[in-house]
Design a protein around this motif. Structure first.
Motif, PDB file in Angstrom:
ATOM      1  N   PRO A   1      39.746  -2.980  34.119  1.00 28.84           N
ATOM      2  CA  PRO A   1      39.106  -2.290  32.988  1.00 28.84           C
ATOM      3  C   PRO A   1      37.808  -1.590  33.381  1.00 28.84           C
ATOM      4  O   PRO A   1      37.507  -0.499  32.881  1.00 28.84           O
ATOM      5  N   GLN A   2      37.050  -2.189  34.294  1.00 29.51           N
ATOM      6  CA  GLN A   2      35.788  -1.585  34.715  1.00 29.51           C
ATOM      7  C   GLN A   2      36.030  -0.245  35.422  1.00 29.51           C
ATOM      8  O   GLN A   2      35.307   0.733  35.194  1.00 29.51           O
ATOM      9  N   ASN A   3      37.044  -0.197  36.268  1.00 28.70           N
ATOM     10  CA  ASN A   3      37.332   1.047  36.981  1.00 28.70           C
ATOM     11  C   ASN A   3      37.911   2.107  36.049  1.00 28.70           C
ATOM     12  O   ASN A   3      37.599   3.293  36.188  1.00 28.70           O
ATOM     13  N   TRP A   4      38.734   1.702  35.095  1.00 30.22           N
ATOM     14  CA  TRP A   4      39.242   2.667  34.128  1.00 30.22           C
ATOM     15  C   TRP A   4      38.099   3.283  33.319  1.00 30.22           C
ATOM     16  O   TRP A   4      38.111   4.475  33.008  1.00 30.22           O
ATOM     17  N   ALA A   5      37.111   2.462  33.002  1.00 29.61           N
ATOM     18  CA  ALA A   5      36.004   2.935  32.163  1.00 29.61           C
ATOM     19  C   ALA A   5      35.172   4.007  32.862  1.00 29.61           C
ATOM     20  O   ALA A   5      34.563   4.851  32.205  1.00 29.61           O
ATOM     21  N   ARG A   6      35.125   3.967  34.173  1.00 25.01           N
ATOM     22  CA  ARG A   6      34.320   4.958  34.903  1.00 25.01           C
ATOM     23  C   ARG A   6      35.157   5.786  35.875  1.00 25.01           C
ATOM     24  O   ARG A   6      34.660   6.264  36.898  1.00 25.01           O
ATOM     25  N   LEU A   7      36.423   6.007  35.538  1.00 27.35           N
ATOM     26  CA  LEU A   7      37.307   6.718  36.451  1.00 27.35           C
ATOM     27  C   LEU A   7      36.812   8.123  36.797  1.00 27.35           C
ATOM     28  O   LEU A   7      36.854   8.512  37.971  1.00 27.35           O
ATOM     29  N   PRO A   8      36.332   8.923  35.836  1.00 26.83           N
ATOM     30  CA  PRO A   8      35.830  10.255  36.234  1.00 26.83           C
ATOM     31  C   PRO A   8      34.733  10.190  37.287  1.00 26.83           C
ATOM     32  O   PRO A   8      34.723  10.993  38.236  1.00 26.83           O
ATOM     33  N   ASP A   9      33.806   9.242  37.139  1.00 29.07           N
ATOM     34  CA  ASP A   9      32.746   9.100  38.141  1.00 29.07           C
ATOM     35  C   ASP A   9      33.314   8.636  39.478  1.00 29.07           C
ATOM     36  O   ASP A   9      32.889   9.109  40.552  1.00 29.07           O
ATOM     37  N   LEU A  10      34.276   7.729  39.422  1.00 30.84           N
ATOM     38  CA  LEU A  10      34.886   7.248  40.653  1.00 30.84           C
ATOM     39  C   LEU A  10      35.583   8.378  41.405  1.00 30.84           C
ATOM     40  O   LEU A  10      35.478   8.476  42.635  1.00 30.84           O
ATOM     41  N   ARG A  11      36.265   9.257  40.665  1.00 33.86           N
ATOM     42  CA  ARG A  11      36.965  10.361  41.321  1.00 33.86           C
ATOM     43  C   ARG A  11      35.980  11.261  42.059  1.00 33.86           C
ATOM     44  O   ARG A  11      36.265  11.767  43.145  1.00 33.86           O
ATOM     45  N   ARG A  12      34.801  11.496  41.469  1.00 39.18           N
ATOM     46  CA  ARG A  12      33.794  12.326  42.133  1.00 39.18           C
ATOM     47  C   ARG A  12      33.217  11.625  43.355  1.00 39.18           C
ATOM     48  O   ARG A  12      32.980  12.253  44.399  1.00 39.18           O
ATOM     49  N   GLU A  13      32.987  10.335  43.243  1.00 41.84           N
ATOM     50  CA  GLU A  13      32.478   9.579  44.392  1.00 41.84           C
ATOM     51  C   GLU A  13      33.498   9.572  45.531  1.00 41.84           C
ATOM     52  O   GLU A  13      33.140   9.728  46.713  1.00 41.84           O
ATOM     53  N   GLU A  14      34.757   9.409  45.186  1.00 41.31           N
ATOM     54  CA  GLU A  14      35.806   9.405  46.198  1.00 41.31           C
ATOM     55  C   GLU A  14      35.923  10.771  46.874  1.00 41.31           C
ATOM     56  O   GLU A  14      36.104  10.857  48.098  1.00 41.31           O
ATOM     57  N   MET A  15      35.788  11.833  46.090  1.00 34.45           N
ATOM     58  CA  MET A  15      35.857  13.175  46.659  1.00 34.45           C
ATOM     59  C   MET A  15      34.714  13.404  47.642  1.00 34.45           C
ATOM     60  O   MET A  15      34.916  13.984  48.722  1.00 34.45           O
ATOM     61  N   ALA A  16      33.536  12.947  47.300  1.00 33.21           N
ATOM     62  CA  ALA A  16      32.393  13.104  48.202  1.00 33.21           C
ATOM     63  C   ALA A  16      32.631  12.358  49.514  1.00 33.21           C
ATOM     64  O   ALA A  16      32.292  12.860  50.599  1.00 33.21           O
ATOM     65  N   ALA A  17      33.220  11.170  49.423  1.00 32.58           N
ATOM     66  CA  ALA A  17      33.495  10.398  50.636  1.00 32.58           C
ATOM     67  C   ALA A  17      34.544  11.089  51.499  1.00 32.58           C
ATOM     68  O   ALA A  17      34.406  11.172  52.724  1.00 32.58           O
ATOM     69  N   ALA A  18      35.599  11.620  50.868  1.00 35.51           N
ATOM     70  CA  ALA A  18      36.637  12.313  51.623  1.00 35.51           C
ATOM     71  C   ALA A  18      36.088  13.580  52.272  1.00 35.51           C
ATOM     72  O   ALA A  18      36.430  13.906  53.417  1.00 35.51           O
ATOM     73  N   ALA A  19      35.234  14.300  51.556  1.00 36.73           N
ATOM     74  CA  ALA A  19      34.644  15.528  52.102  1.00 36.73           C
ATOM     75  C   ALA A  19      33.833  15.229  53.359  1.00 36.73           C
ATOM     76  O   ALA A  19      33.870  15.991  54.331  1.00 36.73           O
ATOM     77  N   GLN A  20      33.115  14.122  53.333  1.00 35.26           N
ATOM     78  CA  GLN A  20      32.315  13.750  54.507  1.00 35.26           C
ATOM     79  C   GLN A  20      33.222  13.416  55.687  1.00 35.26           C
ATOM     80  O   GLN A  20      32.943  13.804  56.832  1.00 35.26           O
ATOM     81  N   ILE A  21      34.314  12.703  55.426  1.00 35.70           N
ATOM     82  CA  ILE A  21      35.242  12.344  56.498  1.00 35.70           C
ATOM     83  C   ILE A  21      35.861  13.596  57.115  1.00 35.70           C
ATOM     84  O   ILE A  21      35.984  13.707  58.339  1.00 35.70           O
ATOM     85  N   LEU A  22      36.228  14.554  56.276  1.00 37.01           N
ATOM     86  CA  LEU A  22      36.895  15.762  56.758  1.00 37.01           C
ATOM     87  C   LEU A  22      35.922  16.799  57.316  1.00 37.01           C
ATOM     88  O   LEU A  22      36.339  17.725  58.017  1.00 37.01           O
ATOM     89  N   GLY A  23      34.639  16.657  57.001  1.00 38.00           N
ATOM     90  CA  GLY A  23      33.653  17.611  57.493  1.00 38.00           C
ATOM     91  C   GLY A  23      33.694  18.952  56.786  1.00 38.00           C
ATOM     92  O   GLY A  23      33.390  19.987  57.375  1.00 38.00           O
ATOM     93  N   ILE A  24      34.037  18.924  55.484  1.00 35.08           N
ATOM     94  CA  ILE A  24      34.215  20.166  54.728  1.00 35.08           C
ATOM     95  C   ILE A  24      33.059  20.410  53.774  1.00 35.08           C
ATOM     96  O   ILE A  24      32.280  19.511  53.453  1.00 35.08           O
ATOM     97  N   GLU A  25      32.982  21.651  53.300  1.00 29.29           N
ATOM     98  CA  GLU A  25      32.157  21.995  52.154  1.00 29.29           C
ATOM     99  C   GLU A  25      33.038  21.888  50.905  1.00 29.29           C
ATOM    100  O   GLU A  25      34.255  22.076  50.983  1.00 29.29           O
ATOM    101  N   HIS A  26      32.414  21.608  49.761  1.00 29.02           N
ATOM    102  CA  HIS A  26      33.217  21.351  48.568  1.00 29.02           C
ATOM    103  C   HIS A  26      32.584  21.976  47.340  1.00 29.02           C
ATOM    104  O   HIS A  26      31.359  21.977  47.190  1.00 29.02           O
ATOM    105  N   VAL A  27      33.450  22.509  46.452  1.00 31.37           N
ATOM    106  CA  VAL A  27      33.012  23.126  45.206  1.00 31.37           C
ATOM    107  C   VAL A  27      33.914  22.636  44.077  1.00 31.37           C
ATOM    108  O   VAL A  27      35.138  22.570  44.239  1.00 31.37           O
ATOM    109  N   TRP A  28      33.314  22.294  42.947  1.00 29.94           N
ATOM    110  CA  TRP A  28      34.064  22.015  41.720  1.00 29.94           C
ATOM    111  C   TRP A  28      34.177  23.314  40.932  1.00 29.94           C
ATOM    112  O   TRP A  28      33.161  23.960  40.673  1.00 29.94           O
ATOM    113  N   LEU A  29      35.389  23.689  40.526  1.00 36.51           N
ATOM    114  CA  LEU A  29      35.532  24.910  39.738  1.00 36.51           C
ATOM    115  C   LEU A  29      35.090  24.685  38.295  1.00 36.51           C
ATOM    116  O   LEU A  29      34.746  25.641  37.598  1.00 36.51           O
TER     117      LEU A  29
END
Length: 304
Positions: free
Chosen positions: A59-87
């Motif tokens: 339930p805790q993760n469901w409650a903050r899923l949008p924030d988690l998705r952004r945090e996960e994207m930032a972590a993946a971007a760092q691993i891949l060495g990319i620049e990132h933009v939200w449309l």
């Protein structure tokens, strides 16, 4: 001359955070290692996604899923060495019946194509990529956000090269080559299925191959095979960074890396449009661009 000196730039346009890691991530890492600047555009924030990792289905993760998705994207971007933009659009969710409609007016599926294309035009003109990847007209699979990503990407590529369109978003820029992500085609699945059986292992692709349609065979026509096997580990790390979306014991990791590297050592794309001469098949998204020089406003010389 190195890629960095050439100023080679690759833009991936994806529907949701995690798509950049499940589609072409090893190729992304391959090009980053060669000095290419790579940017990912996420059209939505993935707010309507599910939690697919049973260990994180709380339930805790469901409650903050949008924030988690952004945090996960930032972590993946760092691993891949990319620049990132939200449309800047909201996830539309997946249709659950004939009467389905998005739950919010901010959903990407409801966005005006011209308005959304304008946002992407600004990114294209600022970043100036020679190569852009997106999905085919069916979105790769029939998620409304994936289909919309195709439509908006193709509209933006056309508009970005037109000096009369969106003049407030900078000088026109012609993308030299447009590709469709093509990682999930029958040839790849069949090769990995055979490789698993050759090692005495159960294949995760048997049912998928049995259900494969002739229509999909006709539509999915990879033209470009990037030799990215040395970066499959990086791809897996980026996938695992999307911890709520990826089951570490599930489908994505069912084929051992060494078998995958030998069974199908490339990541694959379909060339959709090119302003430079091409010779197919090819093993480089930038093939023909070094000879042609910087991108310019001009007619397509290859278009499917």
């Amino acid at each position: 001359m190195s890629a960095a000196e050439d100023g080679l730039r690759l833009l991936h346009v994806h529907a949701h955070p995690d798509d950049e890691s499940s589609k072409g991530a090893a190729s992304t890492a391959y090009y980053v290692a060669r000095g290419t600047r790579v940017m990912v555009v996420s059209c939505t924030g993935g707010e309507e996604g599910e939690i697919l990792n049973p260990k994180l289905d709380t339930p805790q993760n469901w409650a903050r899923l949008p924030d988690l998705r952004r945090e996960e994207m930032a972590a993946a971007a760092q691993i891949l060495g990319i620049e990132h933009v939200w449309l800047g659009y909201r996830d539309s969710g997946f249709p659950d019946g004939p009467d389905w409609k998005p739950t919010t007016p901010e959903a990407f599926a409801l966005a005006d194509v011209g308005e959304a294309a304008g946002r992407l035009v600004r990114v294209i003109r600022d970043f100036r990529p020679q190569v852009l990847t997106t999905y085919d007209e069916r979105g790769g699979y029939p998620h409304p956000d994936h289909i919309k990503t195709h439509t908006v990407s193709m509209a933006a590529v056309e508009a970005a090269a037109d000096a009369t369109r969106f003049p407030e978003h900078g000088q026109p820029w012609q993308v030299s080559k447009v590709y469709y992500q093509m990682g999930f085609h029958r040839g790849r699945y069949a090769a990995l299925d055979e490789a698993m059986h050759a090692h005495g292992l159960e294949s995760p692709y048997a049912q998928r191959l049995a259900d494969w349609s002739q229509d999909a065979d006709a539509r999915l026509r990879p033209t470009t095979f990037v030799p990215a096997a040395d970066f499959f580990e990086v791809r897996n790390q980026a996938l695992l960074a999307h911890a709520t979306q990826i089951d570490p014991d599930g489908f994505w990791f069912a084929v051992p890396l060494e078998i995958e590297k030998k069974g199908w050592p490339t990541e694959d794309f379909q060339l959709a449009r090119s302003t430079v001469p091409v010779s197919l098949p090819e093993d480089d998204l930038f093939a023909g661009i070094a000879e042609a020089g910087e991108s310019r406003v001009g007619p397509w010389c290859y278009s499917i």
